[in-house]
Design a protein around this motif. Structure first.
Motif, PDB file in Angstrom:
ATOM      1  N   VAL A  19       0.839  -1.203   0.000  1.00  0.00           N
ATOM      2  CA  VAL A  19       0.000   0.000   0.000  1.00  0.00           C
ATOM      3  C   VAL A  19       0.872   1.250   0.000  1.00  0.00           C
ATOM      4  CG1 VAL A  19      -1.669   1.344   1.347  1.00  0.00           C
ATOM      5  CG2 VAL A  19      -2.006  -1.120   1.034  1.00  0.00           C
ATOM      6  N   GLU A  20       1.938   1.253   0.784  1.00  0.00           N
ATOM      7  CA  GLU A  20       2.840   2.404   0.812  1.00  0.00           C
ATOM      8  C   GLU A  20       3.438   2.656  -0.574  1.00  0.00           C
ATOM      9  OE1 GLU A  20       7.001   3.909   2.886  1.00  0.00           O
ATOM     10  OE2 GLU A  20       6.052   2.087   3.613  1.00  0.00           O
ATOM     11  N   LEU A  21       3.874   1.597  -1.240  1.00  0.00           N
ATOM     12  CA  LEU A  21       4.424   1.726  -2.593  1.00  0.00           C
ATOM     13  C   LEU A  21       3.365   2.284  -3.546  1.00  0.00           C
ATOM     14  CD1 LEU A  21       6.707   1.181  -4.665  1.00  0.00           C
ATOM     15  CD2 LEU A  21       5.719  -1.111  -4.932  1.00  0.00           C
ATOM     16  N   ALA A  22       2.176   1.733  -3.503  1.00  0.00           N
ATOM     17  CA  ALA A  22       1.108   2.182  -4.401  1.00  0.00           C
ATOM     18  C   ALA A  22       0.728   3.643  -4.137  1.00  0.00           C
ATOM     19  CB  ALA A  22      -0.119   1.279  -4.242  1.00  0.00           C
ATOM     20  N   ARG A  23       0.698   4.041  -2.884  1.00  0.00           N
ATOM     21  CA  ARG A  23       0.348   5.432  -2.559  1.00  0.00           C
ATOM     22  C   ARG A  23       1.387   6.426  -3.090  1.00  0.00           C
ATOM     23  NH1 ARG A  23      -4.141   6.281   0.141  1.00  0.00           N
ATOM     24  NH2 ARG A  23      -4.965   4.749   1.594  1.00  0.00           N
ATOM     25  N   GLN A  24       2.592   5.968  -3.347  1.00  0.00           N
ATOM     26  CA  GLN A  24       3.615   6.835  -3.927  1.00  0.00           C
ATOM     27  C   GLN A  24       3.214   7.301  -5.328  1.00  0.00           C
ATOM     28  OE1 GLN A  24       6.425   8.024  -2.343  1.00  0.00           O
ATOM     29  NE2 GLN A  24       5.440   7.082  -0.579  1.00  0.00           N
ATOM     30  N   MET A  25       2.292   6.589  -5.947  1.00  0.00           N
ATOM     31  CA  MET A  25       1.806   6.952  -7.277  1.00  0.00           C
ATOM     32  C   MET A  25       0.736   8.041  -7.210  1.00  0.00           C
ATOM     33  SD  MET A  25       3.619   4.960  -9.035  1.00  0.00           S
ATOM     34  CE  MET A  25       4.836   4.008  -8.145  1.00  0.00           C
ATOM     35  N   LEU A  26       0.333   8.428  -5.988  1.00  0.00           N
ATOM     36  CA  LEU A  26      -0.766   9.371  -5.789  1.00  0.00           C
ATOM     37  C   LEU A  26      -0.341  10.609  -5.011  1.00  0.00           C
ATOM     38  CD1 LEU A  26      -3.515   6.870  -4.587  1.00  0.00           C
ATOM     39  CD2 LEU A  26      -3.205   7.760  -6.889  1.00  0.00           C
ATOM     40  N   PRO A  27       0.713  11.269  -5.390  1.00  0.00           N
ATOM     41  CA  PRO A  27       1.129  12.414  -4.575  1.00  0.00           C
ATOM     42  C   PRO A  27       0.013  13.455  -4.472  1.00  0.00           C
ATOM     43  CG  PRO A  27       2.283  12.397  -6.687  1.00  0.00           C
ATOM     44  CD  PRO A  27       1.494  11.132  -6.613  1.00  0.00           C
ATOM     45  N   GLY A  28      -0.326  13.774  -3.234  1.00  0.00           N
ATOM     46  CA  GLY A  28      -1.337  14.791  -2.992  1.00  0.00           C
ATOM     47  C   GLY A  28      -2.765  14.349  -3.203  1.00  0.00           C
ATOM     48  N   ARG A  29      -3.004  13.090  -3.512  1.00  0.00           N
ATOM     49  CA  ARG A  29      -4.371  12.598  -3.736  1.00  0.00           C
ATOM     50  C   ARG A  29      -4.695  11.502  -2.735  1.00  0.00           C
ATOM     51  NH1 ARG A  29      -4.113  11.053  -9.909  1.00  0.00           N
ATOM     52  NH2 ARG A  29      -1.961  10.664  -9.323  1.00  0.00           N
ATOM     53  N   GLU A  30      -5.936  11.399  -2.400  1.00  0.00           N
ATOM     54  CA  GLU A  30      -6.410  10.382  -1.463  1.00  0.00           C
ATOM     55  C   GLU A  30      -7.215   9.327  -2.212  1.00  0.00           C
ATOM     56  OE1 GLU A  30      -5.883   9.821   1.855  1.00  0.00           O
ATOM     57  OE2 GLU A  30      -4.356  11.359   1.581  1.00  0.00           O
ATOM     58  N   LEU A  31      -7.144   8.119  -1.714  1.00  0.00           N
ATOM     59  CA  LEU A  31      -7.912   7.016  -2.268  1.00  0.00           C
ATOM     60  C   LEU A  31      -8.158   6.030  -1.137  1.00  0.00           C
ATOM     61  CD1 LEU A  31      -9.021   5.750  -4.944  1.00  0.00           C
ATOM     62  CD2 LEU A  31      -6.886   4.483  -5.053  1.00  0.00           C
ATOM     63  N   ALA A  32      -9.352   5.459  -1.076  1.00  0.00           N
ATOM     64  CA  ALA A  32      -9.671   4.488  -0.031  1.00  0.00           C
ATOM     65  C   ALA A  32      -8.993   3.157  -0.326  1.00  0.00           C
ATOM     66  CB  ALA A  32     -11.180   4.306   0.069  1.00  0.00           C
ATOM     67  N   ILE A  33      -8.017   2.819   0.503  1.00  0.00           N
ATOM     68  CA  ILE A  33      -7.339   1.528   0.425  1.00  0.00           C
ATOM     69  C   ILE A  33      -7.366   0.938   1.824  1.00  0.00           C
ATOM     70  CG2 ILE A  33      -5.256   0.256  -0.180  1.00  0.00           C
ATOM     71  CD1 ILE A  33      -4.328   2.717  -1.766  1.00  0.00           C
ATOM     72  N   ALA A  34      -8.042  -0.187   1.977  1.00  0.00           N
ATOM     73  CA  ALA A  34      -8.133  -0.851   3.273  1.00  0.00           C
ATOM     74  C   ALA A  34      -7.321  -2.142   3.226  1.00  0.00           C
ATOM     75  CB  ALA A  34      -9.584  -1.156   3.610  1.00  0.00           C
ATOM     76  N   VAL A  35      -6.832  -2.546   4.380  1.00  0.00           N
ATOM     77  CA  VAL A  35      -5.996  -3.735   4.488  1.00  0.00           C
ATOM     78  C   VAL A  35      -6.643  -4.733   5.445  1.00  0.00           C
ATOM     79  CG1 VAL A  35      -3.763  -4.600   5.300  1.00  0.00           C
ATOM     80  CG2 VAL A  35      -3.868  -2.481   3.979  1.00  0.00           C
TER      81      VAL A  35
END
Length: 135
Positions: A19-35
């Motif tokens: 999830v941390e790696l994937a969130r690097q693709m979204l600088p400044g944007r939010e997306l619901a990712i649950a684990v």
């Protein structure tokens, strides 16, 4: 709203890192990712009830794509569907995509407002760049 994502893994550390790696693709944007990963005591394993809860956290009404690591994670995700109301279940796609590569592609496309079907298809194409490069 946008499509939410759920990561199901035997390992909490693995899921959090993906999830941390994937969130690097979204600088400044939010997306619901649950684990839903690991056991309550910090061990390895999966739990269908935790997966159902994660779907509820990630679902904004546009649907959820669930990515799983292996074996019983798939079984837990399938079982979790039985715990969901019919309307929620109809908005969930269990993806056969590779966990890391699929998650990265899914995150990028979901952040654009793409449909659940489009996000799931992008996740499934996750291995294509590596396959083309190594062919």
């Amino acid at each position: 709203m946008s499509v939410g994502l759920v990561v199901v893994s035997h390992s909490r550390a693995l899921a959090d890192a993906a999830v941390e790696l994937a969130r690097q693709m979204l600088p400044g944007r939010e997306l619901a990712i649950a684990v839903a990963a690991g056991t309550e005591d910090g061990g390895l394993g999966t739990d269908a009830a935790a997966v159902a809860d994660a779907v509820g956290q990630a679902d904004s009404g546009d649907g959820v794509v669930v990515l799983m690591d292996l074996g019983s994670a798939v079984l837990s995700a399938e079982t979790a569907l039985e715990f969901l109301d019919d309307d929620v279940r109809s908005r969930v796609t269990l993806s056969p995509a590779p966990l890391v590569e699929g998650l990265v592609g899914a995150v990028v496309l979901a952040s654009t407002g793409a449909s659940r079907e489009q996000v799931a298809a992008e996740a499934e194409r996750g291995l294509a760049p590596k396959q083309a490069h190594l062919a």
